[in-house]
Design an enzyme around this catalytic site. Structure first.
Site, PDB file in Angstrom:
ATOM      1  N   TRP A  86      -6.819 -28.227  24.881  1.00  0.00           N
ATOM      2  CA  TRP A  86      -6.911 -29.444  24.894  1.00  0.00           C
ATOM      3  C   TRP A  86      -7.551 -30.534  23.431  1.00  0.00           C
ATOM      4  O   TRP A  86      -7.072 -30.890  22.928  1.00  0.00           O
ATOM      5  CB  TRP A  86      -5.988 -30.951  25.814  1.00  0.00           C
ATOM      6  CG  TRP A  86      -4.488 -29.631  26.493  1.00  0.00           C
ATOM      7  CD1 TRP A  86      -5.258 -29.722  27.979  1.00  0.00           C
ATOM      8  CD2 TRP A  86      -3.609 -29.802  25.604  1.00  0.00           C
ATOM      9  NE1 TRP A  86      -4.255 -29.076  28.494  1.00  0.00           N
ATOM     10  CE2 TRP A  86      -2.615 -28.944  27.025  1.00  0.00           C
ATOM     11  CE3 TRP A  86      -3.180 -30.062  24.656  1.00  0.00           C
ATOM     12  CZ2 TRP A  86      -1.771 -28.445  26.674  1.00  0.00           C
ATOM     13  CZ3 TRP A  86      -2.046 -29.691  24.759  1.00  0.00           C
ATOM     14  CH2 TRP A  86      -0.965 -28.808  25.757  1.00  0.00           C
ATOM     15  N   ASP A  96      -8.679 -38.436  26.250  1.00  0.00           N
ATOM     16  CA  ASP A  96      -7.187 -38.167  27.033  1.00  0.00           C
ATOM     17  C   ASP A  96      -6.894 -37.383  28.654  1.00  0.00           C
ATOM     18  O   ASP A  96      -8.089 -36.631  28.594  1.00  0.00           O
ATOM     19  CB  ASP A  96      -6.939 -36.540  26.250  1.00  0.00           C
ATOM     20  CG  ASP A  96      -5.507 -35.798  26.606  1.00  0.00           C
ATOM     21  OD1 ASP A  96      -4.627 -36.080  27.268  1.00  0.00           O
ATOM     22  OD2 ASP A  96      -5.339 -34.506  25.801  1.00  0.00           O
ATOM     23  N   LYS A 150       2.561 -35.358  33.810  1.00  0.00           N
ATOM     24  CA  LYS A 150       1.877 -34.659  34.363  1.00  0.00           C
ATOM     25  C   LYS A 150       1.697 -35.025  35.694  1.00  0.00           C
ATOM     26  O   LYS A 150       2.331 -34.613  36.761  1.00  0.00           O
ATOM     27  CB  LYS A 150       0.766 -34.337  33.743  1.00  0.00           C
ATOM     28  CG  LYS A 150       0.711 -32.967  33.345  1.00  0.00           C
ATOM     29  CD  LYS A 150       1.290 -32.974  31.815  1.00  0.00           C
ATOM     30  CE  LYS A 150       0.543 -30.923  30.866  1.00  0.00           C
ATOM     31  NZ  LYS A 150       0.301 -31.732  29.800  1.00  0.00           N
TER      32      LYS A 150
HETATM   33  C1  LIG Z   1      -0.228 -31.531  28.634  1.00  0.00           C
HETATM   34  C2  LIG Z   1      -1.409 -32.195  28.136  1.00  0.00           C
HETATM   35  C3  LIG Z   1      -1.420 -32.378  26.708  1.00  0.00           C
HETATM   36  C4  LIG Z   1       0.234 -32.279  25.749  1.00  0.00           C
HETATM   37  O1  LIG Z   1       0.792 -33.234  25.749  1.00  0.00           O
HETATM   38  P1  LIG Z   1       2.228 -33.319  25.140  1.00  0.00           P
HETATM   39  O2  LIG Z   1       3.585 -34.412  25.882  1.00  0.00           O
HETATM   40  O3  LIG Z   1       3.334 -31.970  25.244  1.00  0.00           O
HETATM   41  O4  LIG Z   1       2.185 -33.469  23.874  1.00  0.00           O
HETATM   42  C5  LIG Z   1      -2.348 -33.078  25.714  1.00  0.00           C
HETATM   43  N1  LIG Z   1      -3.630 -33.485  26.908  1.00  0.00           N
HETATM   44  C6  LIG Z   1      -3.333 -32.699  28.213  1.00  0.00           C
HETATM   45  C7  LIG Z   1      -4.944 -32.650  28.642  1.00  0.00           C
HETATM   46  C8  LIG Z   1      -2.512 -32.184  28.253  1.00  0.00           C
HETATM   47  O5  LIG Z   1      -2.382 -31.963  29.961  1.00  0.00           O
END
Ligand SMILES: *Cc1c(COP(=O)(O)O)cnc(C)c1O
Length: 360
Positions: A102, A172, A196
């Site tokens: 990511w 993030d 998540k």
């Molecule tokens: C799932 C995830 C993403 C991507 O999320 P989207 O909603 O598909 O854009 C980005 N960063 C992390 C840490 C993730 O777990």
């Protein structure tokens, strides 16, 4: 009705109490004679839903008053672009930590748009640890430092918050937000997709310090400017009303769990149960350095990878679903976000022990 034990990395399982409340309110929200999906985002009913959701999130995370909470669409992936677009502010470059898929993707997007420098990169070590503070040779003139505080695919979670001096820290937190207390004041900006640990996919939460608003690249679409959301209470256009509503119910559920300190205790208990079992077994293993192991995403491999398919099939018969690892890592991954009960992890460990006895 029967429900499986769901180890999905995302979209992931939601608390059963929340789903039951959504079901009960689906056709008639609080006597409105309509459901939340059917009501105007400009009406006072949805206004109250949004206001309560933000207030509860602020309370849970202890968000200081000089931070704005924004509800956006586009997922965490759009934030890979919105962060440089809004936070470069005339600087030459931003700093990035690369600790998994990511953060690597975030770096790639930043490089399409601006200058971005890699401060630390653990790919040569197969993304099995978080770099330590003393390894971070930061640029004092960087626009910001971006990192992914929990790498969902490799199962690496930073056990500390990087110290960046006056450089804004950007995280993030998609896959571990709300799993533990966090000192928001250490950050310039935090973002997280919902699917998540917050609620249904479709809403992205951005928590941003007010002084970082309002200087995007010139000529950008209004929808890529954080100030557009901040100046319009996230309602410049129609916000994702239903995901915001469900997220609000999840925030209330979290308050009933004792807030983030309460849920952290349970997350420690759940993840320790699984890691202790893996470490005590010669059949299963997890490659991540102990202190950097994620409490949310636990990848593990079998000593005999040729048994992977059988493991997944037999797990399914035991009610254990979505346990297959990400294709870039292989093996298995158990994502054990906030709603996963301790009994769910116990059922997984019992199944793993039984499988090991029969195949080890
Ligand atoms: C799932 C995830 C993403 C991507 O999320 P989207 O909603 O598909 O854009 C980005 N960063 C992390 C840490 C993730 O777990």
């Amino acid at each position: 009705m029967s429900r499986v034990i769901n180890f999905s990395a995302g979209p992931a399982g939601l608390p059963i109490e929340v789903l039951e409340q959504v079901r009960d309110e689906l056709l008639d929200w609080h006597g409105a004679g309509m459901g939340v999906m059917e009501m105007s985002h400009r009406g006072k009913q949805f206004g109250a839903i949004l206001e309560t959701a933000e207030a509860d999130l602020r309370e849970l995370m202890g968000i200081p008053s000089n931070y704005r909470v924004l509800f956006l669409q586009g997922g965490a992936t759009l934030q890979f672009a919105m962060v440089p677009i809004n936070l470069m502010r005339g600087r030459q470059s931003a700093d990035y930590l690369v600790t998994g898929s990511w953060s690597k993707k975030a770096l790639g997007e930043a490089r399409r748009l601006a200058g971005a420098r890699i401060v630390a990169d653990t790919e040569a070590e197969a993304f099995t640890r978080a770099p330590e503070q003393h390894e971070l040779a930061l640029d004092p003139n960087a626009a910001y430092l971006h990192y992914c505080s929990n790498e969902t695919i490799y199962g690496v979670e930073f056990p500390y918050v990087p110290e960046t001096g006056d450089v804004p820290l950007v995280a993030d937190m998609s896959s571990h937000i709300l799993s533990r207390p966090v000192d928001v004041s250490r950050y310039g900006l935090i973002y997280a997709g919902a699917q998540k640990n917050i609620g249904p996919v479709g809403v992205t939460v951005v928590i941003v310090r007010e002084d970082l608003l309002g200087e995007p690249f010139p000529g950008m679409p209004l929808m890529l400017d954080y100030a557009t959301y901040a100046n319009n209470d996230s309602m410049y256009n129609t916000p994702p009303t239903f995901p915001i509503y469900v997220a609000g119910l999840v925030f209330q559920w979290l308050k009933r769990q004792g807030g983030l300190a309460g849920i952290e205790r349970r997350n420690i208990e759940k993840s320790s149960l699984l890691y202790d079992y893996i470490d005590g077994s010669a059949f299963y293993s997890n490659p991540v350095r102990r202190e950097d192991r994620s409490r949310m995403n636990v990848p593990f491999t079998l000593a005999r990878p040729e048994l992977d398919a059988r493991f997944i099939e037999e797990a399914g018969r035991a009610g254990i679903e979505q346990i297959k690892g990400h294709k870039s890592v292989g093996g298995m991954r158990a994502s054990i976000y906030n709603p996963m009960p301790l009994e769910g992890v116990r059922a997984l460990v019992d199944f793993m022990a039984d499988f090991e006895r029969r195949n080890g």
